[in-house]
Design an enzyme around this catalytic site. Structure first.
Site, mmCIF file in Angstrom:
data_model
loop_
_atom_site.group_PDB
_atom_site.id
_atom_site.type_symbol
_atom_site.label_atom_id
_atom_site.label_comp_id
_atom_site.label_asym_id
_atom_site.label_seq_id
_atom_site.Cartn_x
_atom_site.Cartn_y
_atom_site.Cartn_z
ATOM 1 N N ARG A 161 0.847 -1.196 0.000
ATOM 2 C CA ARG A 161 0.000 0.000 0.000
ATOM 3 C C ARG A 161 0.887 1.251 0.000
ATOM 4 O O ARG A 161 1.944 1.274 0.654
ATOM 5 C CB ARG A 161 -0.850 -0.031 1.271
ATOM 6 C CG ARG A 161 -1.835 1.107 1.421
ATOM 7 C CD ARG A 161 -2.969 0.998 0.466
ATOM 8 N NE ARG A 161 -4.114 1.804 0.880
ATOM 9 C CZ ARG A 161 -5.132 2.074 0.078
ATOM 10 N NH1 ARG A 161 -5.151 1.629 -1.181
ATOM 11 N NH2 ARG A 161 -6.151 2.786 0.506
ATOM 12 N N THR A 438 -9.005 0.471 -9.938
ATOM 13 C CA THR A 438 -8.286 -0.621 -9.318
ATOM 14 C C THR A 438 -8.399 -1.792 -10.253
ATOM 15 O O THR A 438 -9.256 -1.802 -11.119
ATOM 16 C CB THR A 438 -8.971 -0.909 -7.972
ATOM 17 O OG1 THR A 438 -8.965 0.289 -7.238
ATOM 18 C CG2 THR A 438 -8.330 -2.025 -7.200
ATOM 19 N N ASN A 458 -6.047 4.278 -7.324
ATOM 20 C CA ASN A 458 -7.298 4.851 -6.836
ATOM 21 C C ASN A 458 -8.222 5.193 -7.998
ATOM 22 O O ASN A 458 -8.866 4.303 -8.511
ATOM 23 C CB ASN A 458 -7.083 6.018 -5.873
ATOM 24 C CG ASN A 458 -8.344 6.270 -5.036
ATOM 25 O OD1 ASN A 458 -9.156 5.360 -4.878
ATOM 26 N ND2 ASN A 458 -8.519 7.455 -4.510
ATOM 27 N N ASP A 480 -8.137 8.079 0.314
ATOM 28 C CA ASP A 480 -8.681 6.980 1.127
ATOM 29 C C ASP A 480 -8.529 7.239 2.627
ATOM 30 O O ASP A 480 -9.095 6.517 3.445
ATOM 31 C CB ASP A 480 -8.010 5.645 0.760
ATOM 32 C CG ASP A 480 -8.597 5.048 -0.510
ATOM 33 O OD1 ASP A 480 -9.636 5.550 -0.975
ATOM 34 O OD2 ASP A 480 -8.016 4.087 -1.038
ATOM 35 N N SER A 509 -7.771 0.816 3.161
ATOM 36 C CA SER A 509 -8.236 0.343 1.855
ATOM 37 C C SER A 509 -9.445 -0.568 2.019
ATOM 38 O O SER A 509 -9.701 -1.094 3.105
ATOM 39 C CB SER A 509 -7.103 -0.430 1.182
ATOM 40 O OG SER A 509 -7.552 -1.039 -0.010
ATOM 41 N N SER A 510 -10.170 -0.762 0.917
ATOM 42 C CA SER A 510 -11.234 -1.768 0.881
ATOM 43 C C SER A 510 -10.835 -2.967 0.030
ATOM 44 O O SER A 510 -11.629 -3.911 -0.122
ATOM 45 C CB SER A 510 -12.511 -1.171 0.286
ATOM 46 O OG SER A 510 -12.930 -0.071 1.041
ATOM 47 N N GLY A 530 -13.486 -1.473 -7.289
ATOM 48 C CA GLY A 530 -14.827 -0.946 -7.010
ATOM 49 C C GLY A 530 -14.918 -0.110 -5.746
ATOM 50 O O GLY A 530 -16.023 0.101 -5.243
ATOM 51 N N GLY A 531 -13.772 0.344 -5.210
ATOM 52 C CA GLY A 531 -13.831 1.216 -4.032
ATOM 53 C C GLY A 531 -14.608 0.544 -2.915
ATOM 54 O O GLY A 531 -14.361 -0.614 -2.562
#
Ligand code: DON
Length: 626
Positions: A161, A438, A458, A480, A509-510, A530-531
């Site tokens: 990350r 992503t 992102n 984020d 993050s997701s 997809g956030g």
């Protein structure tokens, strides 16, 4: 540990005030509406046949777009109570497989497998190749997570990350009035996190590669594609016009992705990236340090600073990928291996699966199963907003959130007949009346290794800035962070102190790269862009396979729903049957029908062989095996 006992928790009175603030109608609609532009990056990740229409919704209108989508999707087949949208082919292979969003990169990965490479070798080759062939999300200027299952039985994850530069602090993304300033966190060079991809892919290869290939050999195909150029097609052709204006702001990006007249490269045009080829060649020759120190790092830092950002050469020099223990859970006898913090994905996924395990979803009426899933989503996303952040900076109660007893407590708050309003759900397990781009790829090899990798810059094309002289397209990942407590990020996600910006910190993050094991062996490899949608999409793929017995093509293609607690509404794909939408509404949920921009490129191991499915929602993905 109670909600109040973690070090970051404010007193209860503040929590109540905060929760009430969450549900002020004005805020609620602002956080949920794409008209505010907050969901623009999600719309930019497009359904193949409707994306251009959606992006032009001011001209055609959303309803017309959905109607057209229905016309396209309806003839493609009905599965039980749902319309199966654009069902993707099921691909089967005997030895190994790569499912990725861009076909050339997928084929490069399969070539590595055919030549005796393992899943990690292939994943590294795909990761570098997609930095060239899928510039919208593939990257060396961003970051991500790789979940690895080793044939010997061990599981591990590489956290690559992005980190906040040393000069970022809690006020970096606020305006003069102290309010969150989306312009700063999304559209300016301040949003750029220190890229982690090169360190992460190199760490994966050094520690877990087969040893049959050098890093240079795995980067080789990417260098050739950058130098010789690729033909613009598929999703790149779809997305470049959408993001044209963002790229046009930076001459160094325009020179690569736009034509002399300022229009985007068109289908059939050549995309040539000689500076990126040189940067990749420097990494091939000198290893990852050639990216983080010396001429490349100096150019990256200079470009970010010239654009108004704060990243320095020292920030790059200090960057480290981190190997972590995966977060683990079980679901109906299967082992779930997923991404721990600084992603919220694995924790929230396991929390939701634990809650759902208490229901017989396989036998439940479909509408009831969907309703229970939505209730579960609300609760896990409330916990996400409150508890989760960079584990090196805040204490995250992972063991508690992923325990079966915690899930049982949450389950006891679910009324099987009535939707719980989001404002009544409080992180930590109580319900009361107080209150853009992503990409994911999956790999399996002949030896029993598996890789689940999601990486990102992102938004589509990140912040749009290419660092002059490097070809590196930079991220806007720092959006984020929670720029301010309870100010929604681009995906409408809320956060608190746990995810406040701080120097060197990783934004929450997701991304949820996940491997499901059966009897200790890879069974399902999945993940998605997809956030905020990502965690729920992975949940539904897992449940579609395990609870509903679907093959992987069906599981990936099936209509999806999403609820992220706040704003208080369920999003349902237009292909979900209207009966199911009505059933959710009858129980008290507000449902908005619209595409969910996601792409869960997945692999399922079956007795008949390795089966794979490229998600049909975004053009150009490929499941390839041998
Ligand atoms: O790390 C995250 O959760 C986000 N930056 C991911 C963004 C994303 O998936 C955009 N794609 N639609």
């Amino acid at each position: 540990m109670t909600r109040e006992s973690i070090i970051i928790a404010p007193p209860r009175a503040d929590r109540v005030a905060t929760t009430m603030a969450f549900i002020r109608p004005a805020e609620r609609s602002a956080a949920g509406e794409d008209k505010e532009g907050r969901f623009a990056p999600l719309f930019a990740l497009s359904y193949p046949l409707v994306s251009n229409l959606l992006m032009k919704q001011h001209r055609i209108g959303k309803l017309a777009s959905f109607a057209l989508f229905g016309l396209v999707a309806l003839p493609l087949g009905v599965r039980g109570d749902e319309v199966a949208a654009l069902k993707t082919p099921l691909v089967t292979a005997a030895n190994g497989m790569v499912v990725a969003q861009e076909a050339m990169a997928a084929r490069i990965g399969v070539d590595v497998l055919k030549n005796g490479g393992n899943a990690i070798d292939a994943a590294v080759a795909v990761g570098f190749a997609m930095a060239v062939t899928y510039p919208r999300a593939g990257n060396v200027g961003g970051g991500g997570f790789m979940v690895i299952h080793l044939a010997g039985g061990d599981d591990t994850v590489i956290d690559y990350r992005e980190t906040a530069p040393a000069a970022i602090n809690a006020t970096s993304f606020l305006d003069a009035q102290g309010n969150a300033d989306p312009q700063k966190s999304r559209e300016s060079a301040l949003a750029i996190g220190v890229p982690g991809t090169v360190a992460g892919l190199a760490m994966a290869e050094a520690k877990y590669g087969s040893g049959h290939f050098t890093l240079a050999e795995l980067i080789g195909p990417a260098i050739a594609l950058a130098r010789d150029g690729i033909t613009v097609a598929d999703d790149t052709a779809d997305s470049l016009p959408v993001d044209r204006a963002r790229l046009a702001r930076w001459p160094s990006a325009a020179a690569i992705f736009l034509k002399a007249d300022g229009s985007a490269l068109s289908p059939g045009d050549k995309l040539v990236q000689p500076d990126l080829a040189n940067t990749l060649a420097a990494i091939a020759k000198g290893g990852p340090r050639a990216f983080y120190e010396g001429p490349v790092a100096e150019k990256l830092a200079a470009a970010v600073q010239a654009a108004g950002g704060v990243m320095t050469a020292d920030d790059l020099k200090d960057y480290r990928a981190i190997e972590r223990k995966p977060v683990r859970g079980t679901y109906r006898g299967y082992d779930i291996i997923s991404m721990p913090p600084p992603s919220s994905g694995g924790v929230a996924l396991i929390e939701m699966l634990n809650i759902l395990e208490g229901y017989d979803l396989a036998r439940a009426e479909r509408a009831q199963a969907l309703f229970l899933m939505v209730e579960t989503m609300k609760r896990a996303y409330a916990d996400r907003a409150w508890f989760l952040g960079d584990p090196d900076r805040v204490q995250v109660p992972v063991a508690r959130l992923t325990s079966k007893s915690y899930a049982a407590d949450w389950r006891a708050t679910i009324d099987p007949a009535h939707a719980t309003p989001a404002g009544e759900i409080h992180a930590g397990g109580t319900v009361d009346r107080e209150g853009r781009n992503t990409t994911h790829f999956s790999v399996i090899d002949q030896f029993g290794n598996a890789v689940s990798n999601t990486y990102t810059i992102n938004f589509s094309y990140g912040v749009g800035l290419v660092a002059a002289g490097t070809g590196v397209l930079l991220n806007n990942e720092l959006d984020d962070f929670a720029a301010k407590a309870n100010a929604p990020n681009a995906y409408g996600l809320l956060g608190d102190v746990a995810n406040a910006p701080a120097p060197g910190k990783r934004p929450l993050s997701s991304m949820t790269p996940t491997i499901v094991l059966k009897d200790g062996k890879p069974f399902l490899v999945t993940g998605s862009p997809g956030g905020s949608f990502i965690i729920n999409i992975v949940l539904q793929v897992v449940s579609n396979v395990i609870d509903r017995g679907m093959d992987i093509a069906g599981a990936v293609s099936a209509p999806r729903v999403h609820d992220q607690w706040m704003p208080d509404r369920v999003l349902a794909e237009p292909t979900l049957s209207s009966d199911l939408v009505t059933a959710l509404q009858a129980r008290g949920d507000t449902v908005q029908v619209r595409p969910l921009i996601t792409s869960a490129n997945s692999i399922l191991v079956t007795p008949a062989g390795i089966t794979g499915a490229a998600d049909p929602r975004t053009r150009g993905a490929l499941a390839a095996g041998y």
